[in-house]
Write a protein that holds these residues in place. Structure first.
Motif, PDB file in Angstrom:
ATOM      1  N   THR A 321       0.847  -1.195   0.000  1.00 58.70           N
ATOM      2  CA  THR A 321       0.000   0.000   0.000  1.00 58.70           C
ATOM      3  C   THR A 321       0.881   1.244   0.000  1.00 58.70           C
ATOM      4  OG1 THR A 321      -0.110   0.133   2.423  1.00 58.70           O
ATOM      5  CG2 THR A 321      -1.869  -1.107   1.295  1.00 58.70           C
ATOM      6  N   TYR A 322       0.285   2.368  -0.395  1.00 57.58           N
ATOM      7  CA  TYR A 322       0.982   3.644  -0.236  1.00 57.58           C
ATOM      8  C   TYR A 322      -0.037   4.727   0.074  1.00 57.58           C
ATOM      9  CZ  TYR A 322      -0.527   5.617  -4.753  1.00 57.58           C
ATOM     10  OH  TYR A 322      -1.268   6.131  -5.775  1.00 57.58           O
ATOM     11  N   ASP A 323       0.428   5.751   0.796  1.00 56.74           N
ATOM     12  CA  ASP A 323      -0.359   6.948   1.085  1.00 56.74           C
ATOM     13  C   ASP A 323       0.447   8.141   0.605  1.00 56.74           C
ATOM     14  OD1 ASP A 323      -2.633   5.814   2.495  1.00 56.74           O
ATOM     15  OD2 ASP A 323      -1.201   5.341   4.088  1.00 56.74           O
ATOM     16  N   ARG A 324      -0.254   9.072  -0.018  1.00 54.78           N
ATOM     17  CA  ARG A 324       0.447  10.247  -0.542  1.00 54.78           C
ATOM     18  C   ARG A 324      -0.104  11.525   0.060  1.00 54.78           C
ATOM     19  NH1 ARG A 324       1.499  12.320  -6.785  1.00 54.78           N
ATOM     20  NH2 ARG A 324       2.320  14.362  -6.168  1.00 54.78           N
ATOM     21  N   SER A 325       0.814  12.410   0.442  1.00 61.44           N
ATOM     22  CA  SER A 325       0.448  13.771   0.839  1.00 61.44           C
ATOM     23  C   SER A 325       0.951  14.696  -0.265  1.00 61.44           C
ATOM     24  CB  SER A 325       1.063  14.126   2.191  1.00 61.44           C
ATOM     25  OG  SER A 325       2.477  14.142   2.095  1.00 61.44           O
ATOM     26  N   ALA A 329       5.372  10.451  -0.027  1.00 59.06           N
ATOM     27  CA  ALA A 329       4.652   9.197  -0.251  1.00 59.06           C
ATOM     28  C   ALA A 329       5.159   8.186   0.773  1.00 59.06           C
ATOM     29  CB  ALA A 329       4.876   8.681  -1.670  1.00 59.06           C
ATOM     30  N   THR A 348       7.583   0.502   7.054  1.00 63.16           N
ATOM     31  CA  THR A 348       7.137   1.592   6.189  1.00 63.16           C
ATOM     32  C   THR A 348       8.310   2.518   5.876  1.00 63.16           C
ATOM     33  OG1 THR A 348       6.471   2.967   8.077  1.00 63.16           O
ATOM     34  CG2 THR A 348       4.781   1.560   7.073  1.00 63.16           C
ATOM     35  N   LYS A 350       9.149   6.396   4.100  1.00 62.28           N
ATOM     36  CA  LYS A 350       8.586   7.676   3.661  1.00 62.28           C
ATOM     37  C   LYS A 350       9.563   8.323   2.681  1.00 62.28           C
ATOM     38  CE  LYS A 350       6.507  10.124   6.787  1.00 62.28           C
ATOM     39  NZ  LYS A 350       6.271  11.013   7.970  1.00 62.28           N
ATOM     40  N   PRO A 443      -8.718   2.133  -0.322  1.00 59.22           N
ATOM     41  CA  PRO A 443      -9.032   3.357  -1.069  1.00 59.22           C
ATOM     42  C   PRO A 443      -8.976   3.069  -2.557  1.00 59.22           C
ATOM     43  CG  PRO A 443      -6.805   3.452  -0.190  1.00 59.22           C
ATOM     44  CD  PRO A 443      -7.437   2.228   0.408  1.00 59.22           C
TER      45      PRO A 443
END
Length: 444
Positions: A321-325, A329, A348, A350, A443
């Motif tokens: 998974t990844y989350d981006r702001s 990332a 994780t 960043k 998501p």
């Protein structure tokens, strides 16, 4: 002149005086209203707590009273125990007890909740209550009786003497002597008694939830501050290890670790790293630098994260998974053993999207969970596992994975990623039993 001035000012001052009295009265009324509302909430939570603990004691007795072969009633009773204990925990959190030592009772109720939940969710027809679990239930029945009677005793005094919980809050907040406070004394007595209970055999699944990660779980020798300086310097590509400051955390305890700090030219935002004392493994790293305008794509950032892990000696892991702001990332990686994803073994990374550098790493799960596992062979074929899915679930991807189930045990599952009801989900089907172990919405 004086008379004319008095004739004007006197009515004005009279109006101001009456207005101030009215304003003060209104403020007093509003304050009283707030205090009464708070007192009513405290009283309700306390009386509900007393009632639910008494019901908890009764439900434990009911569960023990039925025949040992009544697995259906056992499950129903344990679910009710879990529900009542959860209610009691919620009501404790509504009382002004944050400054009052009541943690032993809260921990006791927490363990009852976890024991009843983990016992009830399994198939009791195939795995009925064991003799040890019956013994635990009998102990809980006896122990909960004392707590129930003690709370009823406090309740009787509260009602008889018209005691107020707001007085408890004021006494605790002001740190004044509370020896004459009936409510506080009652709760202290309960907590002291609970702390004296003999140790209960909660079973491995519950005990593992309260097992803290310590250096006893790690291999390797004990590192010195000089060892940590060298490791941190190597990680940061520094020539002089003496530029790094190292302090020991939890000295002399089983939770001891080292924190390394490198300030360089950034005194306000130093780079920080934490290492385990035993084995000198990197637990986390952070470089809190200012990040510029993003120019790196997510695909390139993923490659940079892979390169970062490889460069620092981590085994080949898979990004799941990844989350981006706006400027960063965050990628989550899990271990991959013979094509099976090992979810407990994860970390994780960043990545800054201005230049692709790794600016943070969280690897505590990797440090404590990374080891080679003896992977079981699935009893079910893929087609059998798919048959357990909702017919409307459109499978897009399939993968074998090890996850932690509700009992805290690692289980082999088929991981199916797909769409249903307009959403994307991961569904984990136990590769032995075919039951749904976990469902996770992703998501888009």
């Amino acid at each position: 002149m004086y008379r004319r001035l008095s004739a004007v000012l006197f009515p004005v001052m009279t109006l101001f005086f009456i207005g101030s009295i009215y304003w003060g009265y209104q403020e007093h009324q509003e304050k009283n209203s707030i205090l009464i509302k708070a007192e009513n909430q405290y009283q309700r939570a306390f009386h509900d707590l007393t009632y639910h603990v008494e019901q908890l004691h009764r439900e434990l007795g009911n569960t023990l009273a039925v025949n040992s072969a009544s697995q259906g009633f056992h499950r129903k009773g344990l679910v009710n125990v879990w529900r009542l204990t959860s209610e009691a925990q919620n009501e404790i959190n509504q009382l002004p007890l944050t400054l009052l030592p009541f943690n032993k009772t809260e921990e006791f109720l927490s363990k009852i909740a976890n024991f009843s939940y983990k016992t009830s969710v399994r198939d009791l027809t195939k795995q009925p209550l064991s003799p040890d679990e019956y013994k635990t239930l009998k102990t809980l029945y006896s122990d909960s009786e004392y707590i129930s009677k003690s709370l009823f005793g406090v309740q009787d005094k509260v009602i008889a003497n018209n005691l107020r919980w707001m007085d408890v809050e004021v006494a605790l907040a002001s740190e004044k002597s509370t020896l004459d406070n009936t409510i506080i004394d009652g709760f202290k007595t309960v907590d002291k008694k609970v702390s004296e209970y003999p140790e209960i055999n909660w079973g491995p699944s519950v005990a593992s939830m309260y097992q803290k990660r310590s250096i006893k779980m790690l291999g390797g020798k004990l590192a010195t501050p000089e060892d940590i300086k060298k490791l941190a310097a190597k990680f940061l590509k520094l020539d002089n290890p003496n530029d790094i400051k190292v302090v020991e955390n939890g000295k002399g305890t089983e939770y001891s670790s080292y924190s390394a700090t490198y300030k360089g030219n950034k005194a306000d935002n130093p780079i920080e790293l934490d290492f385990s004392q035993k084995g000198a493994q990197l637990i986390w790293f952070e470089n809190p630098r200012d990040i510029g305008k993003p120019v790196v794509s997510i695909g390139d950032a993923r490659k940079k994260a892979d390169e970062f892990l490889s460069r620092h000696g981590y085994p080949k892991m898979k990004a799941i998974t990844y989350d981006r702001s706006d400027s960063m990332a965050v990628f989550t990686f899990v271990a991959n053993q013979n094509g099976v994803l090992i979810y407990p073994d994860k970390l994780t990374v960043k990545i800054a999207l201005d230049n692709g550098d790794a600016v943070a790493l969280q690897a505590s799960d990797f440090v404590y969970e990374h080891h080679k596992r003896k992977l079981p062979k699935p009893k079910l074929m893929s087609a059998d596992a798919r048959a357990a899915l909702n017919p409307d679930f459109k499978v897009q991807k399939e993968q074998m994975a090890i996850i932690d189930n509700d009992m805290g045990d690692e289980v082999l599952c088929y991981e199916f990623v797909g769409k249903i009801n307009g959403g994307v989900y991961k569904i984990y089907i136990n590769a032995d039993s075919g039951i749904e172990e976990s469902i996770e919405q992703l998501p888009e």
